[in-house]
Design a protein around this motif. Structure first.
Motif, mmCIF file in Angstrom:
data_model
loop_
_atom_site.group_PDB
_atom_site.id
_atom_site.type_symbol
_atom_site.label_atom_id
_atom_site.label_comp_id
_atom_site.label_asym_id
_atom_site.label_seq_id
_atom_site.Cartn_x
_atom_site.Cartn_y
_atom_site.Cartn_z
ATOM 1 N N ARG A 55 41.535 -1.843 33.536
ATOM 2 C CA ARG A 55 42.459 -2.984 33.683
ATOM 3 C C ARG A 55 43.567 -2.918 32.633
ATOM 4 O O ARG A 55 44.753 -3.063 32.949
ATOM 5 C CB ARG A 55 41.667 -4.280 33.533
ATOM 6 C CG ARG A 55 42.468 -5.565 33.641
ATOM 7 C CD ARG A 55 41.722 -6.709 32.956
ATOM 8 N NE ARG A 55 41.623 -6.488 31.515
ATOM 9 C CZ ARG A 55 40.726 -7.108 30.728
ATOM 10 N NH1 ARG A 55 39.862 -7.966 31.224
ATOM 11 N NH2 ARG A 55 40.720 -6.859 29.424
ATOM 12 N N ASP A 56 43.188 -2.687 31.375
ATOM 13 C CA ASP A 56 44.163 -2.685 30.286
ATOM 14 C C ASP A 56 45.139 -1.518 30.382
ATOM 15 O O ASP A 56 46.258 -1.599 29.858
ATOM 16 C CB ASP A 56 43.441 -2.659 28.935
ATOM 17 C CG ASP A 56 42.684 -3.951 28.652
ATOM 18 O OD1 ASP A 56 42.925 -4.951 29.356
ATOM 19 O OD2 ASP A 56 41.833 -3.948 27.740
ATOM 20 N N ASN A 57 44.729 -0.430 31.020
ATOM 21 C CA ASN A 57 45.597 0.729 31.178
ATOM 22 C C ASN A 57 46.401 0.705 32.482
ATOM 23 O O ASN A 57 47.162 1.641 32.756
ATOM 24 C CB ASN A 57 44.770 2.012 31.124
ATOM 25 C CG ASN A 57 44.446 2.454 29.711
ATOM 26 O OD1 ASN A 57 45.244 3.110 29.054
ATOM 27 N ND2 ASN A 57 43.276 2.064 29.234
ATOM 28 N N GLY A 58 46.212 -0.341 33.287
ATOM 29 C CA GLY A 58 46.918 -0.431 34.556
ATOM 30 C C GLY A 58 46.470 0.608 35.561
ATOM 31 O O GLY A 58 47.245 1.010 36.438
ATOM 32 N N VAL A 59 45.212 1.039 35.447
ATOM 33 C CA VAL A 59 44.660 2.058 36.334
ATOM 34 C C VAL A 59 43.971 1.375 37.515
ATOM 35 O O VAL A 59 43.193 0.431 37.332
ATOM 36 C CB VAL A 59 43.667 2.955 35.573
ATOM 37 C CG1 VAL A 59 42.939 3.909 36.517
ATOM 38 C CG2 VAL A 59 44.391 3.743 34.488
ATOM 39 N N ILE A 60 44.247 1.864 38.725
ATOM 40 C CA ILE A 60 43.631 1.305 39.926
ATOM 41 C C ILE A 60 42.150 1.664 39.943
ATOM 42 O O ILE A 60 41.748 2.783 39.583
ATOM 43 C CB ILE A 60 44.335 1.834 41.191
ATOM 44 C CG1 ILE A 60 45.804 1.392 41.194
ATOM 45 C CG2 ILE A 60 43.627 1.371 42.457
ATOM 46 C CD1 ILE A 60 46.023 -0.092 41.237
ATOM 47 N N ILE A 61 41.307 0.725 40.410
ATOM 48 C CA ILE A 61 39.849 0.849 40.295
ATOM 49 C C ILE A 61 39.209 1.102 41.652
ATOM 50 O O ILE A 61 39.504 0.412 42.636
ATOM 51 C CB ILE A 61 39.265 -0.434 39.667
ATOM 52 C CG1 ILE A 61 39.741 -0.561 38.199
ATOM 53 C CG2 ILE A 61 37.743 -0.438 39.754
ATOM 54 C CD1 ILE A 61 39.548 -1.945 37.634
ATOM 55 N N GLY A 62 38.304 2.064 41.666
ATOM 56 C CA GLY A 62 37.496 2.332 42.847
ATOM 57 C C GLY A 62 36.021 2.301 42.515
ATOM 58 O O GLY A 62 35.612 2.664 41.403
ATOM 59 N N ALA A 63 35.204 1.858 43.458
ATOM 60 C CA ALA A 63 33.742 1.929 43.309
ATOM 61 C C ALA A 63 33.290 3.345 43.642
ATOM 62 O O ALA A 63 33.816 3.972 44.563
ATOM 63 C CB ALA A 63 33.065 0.920 44.229
ATOM 64 N N HIS A 64 32.295 3.822 42.904
ATOM 65 C CA HIS A 64 31.845 5.215 43.039
ATOM 66 C C HIS A 64 30.333 5.253 43.294
ATOM 67 O O HIS A 64 29.552 5.596 42.410
ATOM 68 C CB HIS A 64 32.206 5.963 41.752
ATOM 69 C CG HIS A 64 32.157 7.454 41.840
ATOM 70 N ND1 HIS A 64 32.575 8.149 42.955
ATOM 71 C CD2 HIS A 64 31.752 8.378 40.939
ATOM 72 C CE1 HIS A 64 32.431 9.443 42.721
ATOM 73 N NE2 HIS A 64 31.925 9.609 41.516
ATOM 74 N N PRO A 65 29.908 4.870 44.513
ATOM 75 C CA PRO A 65 28.469 4.842 44.801
ATOM 76 C C PRO A 65 27.911 6.245 45.019
ATOM 77 O O PRO A 65 28.612 7.164 45.468
ATOM 78 C CB PRO A 65 28.404 4.021 46.098
ATOM 79 C CG PRO A 65 29.712 4.314 46.779
ATOM 80 C CD PRO A 65 30.718 4.435 45.669
#
Length: 254
Positions: A55-65
């Motif tokens: 979040r702080d780096n402005g990086v988009i987040i994905g779940a990695h199941p």
């Protein structure tokens, strides 16, 4: 040559006092982060800390199941019916979404890990179950799928938002699958070699393979694995070489 590409990495793969990778540094290089969600690795605290850093780096987040197999790091196929795999993935994606809510972050996509990703890449029934689970959780979640595989086809057939992925540090078979780990040509360890291959790919969209002629692949994202000792150096080299060619690094999620 294409004018942009996403760089993603598998992160948040530590567990308790055991540390995997240099997540904080990698999050300053990549544009998307595939965050482990309790199956092959991670725990609630690791998820929370990784989500905050992303979040702080402005990086988009994905779940990695991945398979529930910490001892094997999710790189062993666990015999399960396709619907069981779907429920396993749903539980893990939901766990990361819950922690993300506490971290003030948002999960925008899903990428399968390890043996699960390879199994879904070649087995349509598994791919369909995986896609159905993601769609049931949130039809706006994008699916990051290995380019040219059954998972990519299943996601497109279901009308899901889908992005195609290639790998910076992995070899390919003539069928477009990843060369199995432990066999010749499976891994690329030299950062300059990996970067040169990707620059050539961005110009031609042709991927060199082991034991055959180059094959055409689509790509919206490049994966640099975060668990190797040279992962950060490779990610930096790849980003620098691509940007030197005028290619913008940005997430496939806009």
């Amino acid at each position: 040559m294409a004018d942009w590409i996403d760089l993603n990495s598998d992160l948040g793969e530590s567990f308790g006092p055991w540390t995997m990778g240099e997540d904080e540094t990698m999050l300053g290089i990549v544009s998307s982060a595939n965050i482990a969600c309790g199956g092959h690795a991670s725990d609630p605290e690791t998820m929370f800390e990784t989500l905050e850093m992303a979040r702080d780096n402005g990086v988009i987040i994905g779940a990695h199941p991945g398979y529930n197999d910490r001892e094997g790091f999710g790189r062993r196929v666990i015999p399960m019916a396709p619907d069981e795999i779907g429920r396993m993935c749903a539980a893990q994606i939901g766990a990361l979404q819950g922690i993300a809510a506490l971290a003030g972050a948002k999960v925008d996509y899903v990428k399968a890990h390890g043996a699960l990703a390879n199994y879904a890449a070649k087995t349509r029934e598994v791919a369909d179950a995986y896609v159905a689970a993601v769609r049931a959780i949130d039809p706006d979640l994008a699916i990051l799928a290995i380019s040219g595989t059954e998972l990519e086809h299943a996601a497109k057939a279901a009308g899901a938002p889908v992005a195609s992925e290639i790998f910076a540090d992995r070899g390919y078979t003539p069928e477009g699958q990843l060369v199995p780990r432990g066999t010749p040509g499976a891994m690329i360890h030299d950062a300059a070699e990996a970067a040169a291959r990707l620059v050539s790919f961005m110009d031609s969209r042709m991927m060199p393979v082991v034991g055959g002629d180059p094959i055409k692949l689509d790509a919206h994202s490049i994966c640099v694995h975060g668990d190797g000792p040279a992962a950060v150096a490779m990610a930096r080299e790849i980003r620098a070489r691509l940007e030197a060619e005028g290619i913008t690094i940005r997430s496939f999620v806009q």
